[in-house]
Design an enzyme around this catalytic site. Sequence first.
Site, PDB file in Angstrom:
ATOM      1  N   HIS A  69      58.049  -8.518 -28.068  1.00 28.17           N
ATOM      2  CA  HIS A  69      57.841  -7.297 -27.041  1.00 28.17           C
ATOM      3  C   HIS A  69      56.585  -7.424 -26.185  1.00 28.17           C
ATOM      4  CE1 HIS A  69      58.473  -2.890 -25.871  1.00 28.17           C
ATOM      5  NE2 HIS A  69      57.283  -3.146 -25.959  1.00 28.17           N
ATOM      6  N   GLU A  70      55.467  -7.516 -26.684  1.00 28.65           N
ATOM      7  CA  GLU A  70      54.153  -7.581 -26.244  1.00 28.65           C
ATOM      8  C   GLU A  70      54.056  -8.812 -25.226  1.00 28.65           C
ATOM      9  OE1 GLU A  70      52.476  -5.073 -25.968  1.00 28.65           O
ATOM     10  OE2 GLU A  70      53.297  -3.902 -27.428  1.00 28.65           O
ATOM     11  N   HIS A  73      55.882  -8.218 -21.793  1.00 32.38           N
ATOM     12  CA  HIS A  73      54.963  -7.514 -20.849  1.00 32.38           C
ATOM     13  C   HIS A  73      54.065  -8.529 -20.009  1.00 32.38           C
ATOM     14  CE1 HIS A  73      56.548  -3.775 -22.029  1.00 32.38           C
ATOM     15  NE2 HIS A  73      55.775  -3.509 -23.196  1.00 32.38           N
TER      16      HIS A  73
HETATM   17 ZN   LIG Z   1      56.095  -2.034 -24.770  1.00 32.50          ZN
END
Ligand SMILES: [Zn+2]
Length: 252
Positions: A69-70, A73
Site C-alpha cells: 500500500h505504502e 503511494h
Molecule cells: Zn495510504
Amino acid sequence: MVNGDPQMKQDFYIEKGEAVEIIISVLAISFAFTIVFTGGLGTLFSLPKEFLVFMALSLVTIGSGFVLHEMGHKLVAIYFGAYARFQMWVQGLLFMLATSLLGVLFAAPGAVYIYSQHISRRQNGLISLAGPVVNLMVMLVFLGLSLIAPRHIYFSFDTSFLAPLFANGVFEVWRFGAYLNFVLCMFNMIPAFPLDGSKVFAWSKAAWFAFMLSMFVFGVGTGVISVFFAISWLVMLGLMSILSMLLFRQRR
Ligand SMILES: [Zn+2]
C-alpha cells in the site's frame, strides 16, 4: 534529493534507512495484529508455536498489504516527479503496540511523506488512491489463492470472534488475507484528513463515490462485507471525522 520538477522522471528507489524503517514497521504491525488476533501477548508464552505461526501469517497477509500500500503511494508520487520516502512514526508505532495489548488495533506505524512544489490536487488524489488500489490488487491475489489452493489452519486459541469472517467458521489463510486487505482499503478510503480518502475526495467526489460503490459491490459479491463490517465502517467514519475536525481543523 528534493526534486519538484514534474518533467524529470525518476526511477523507483528505496533508501537504506528507509528500508530499515519499513522492515521495523512491518514487523511491528504484524506483531500487533498477532497479539490482538491470538487473544493477547500471553499466547506467546502459553502457545509459542501457534503465536509464531500466526505472526508469520500476519506478515504474509497484513504485512504485505501494508508495505505494498505504502509503496503504491511512493511509486505514483515518484512518477509525478516528487521525492517520496516512507517514514516510521515512533509514537504511532508504540501507541499501536500499547493498544494491541488492550485488544485494540490502531495501525499507524508510519506513512510515505511526499515532497514537491508541483503536486496538483488531481495528482495528490491519484497518489492517495494508489494505496487502496494496491490493497484491492493484493486482495484479488489472495482470493485467487483461496480458490486454487485453500490453506486451512487450526489453532487452539479462541478464534470464535473471527468466525463470522469465514465460510463455515473455518480459518482459511488466503481468505483472511483478502479480508484484511479489504479492511485496509476501506479504512484508508474514509474521507477524513489525513486518511487517503480525504485527498481522493478533495480531488474528485465522483471518483471517491465510484471507487467506494465498486468496492461495495465487489465486497458483497465476494462475501467479505458483512453487516458487522458495514456498521464498523460507519462507526469509524464518524470517529475519524470527529478526530479529524478536532486535530486538523486548520488544514481543512
Ligand atoms: Zn495510504
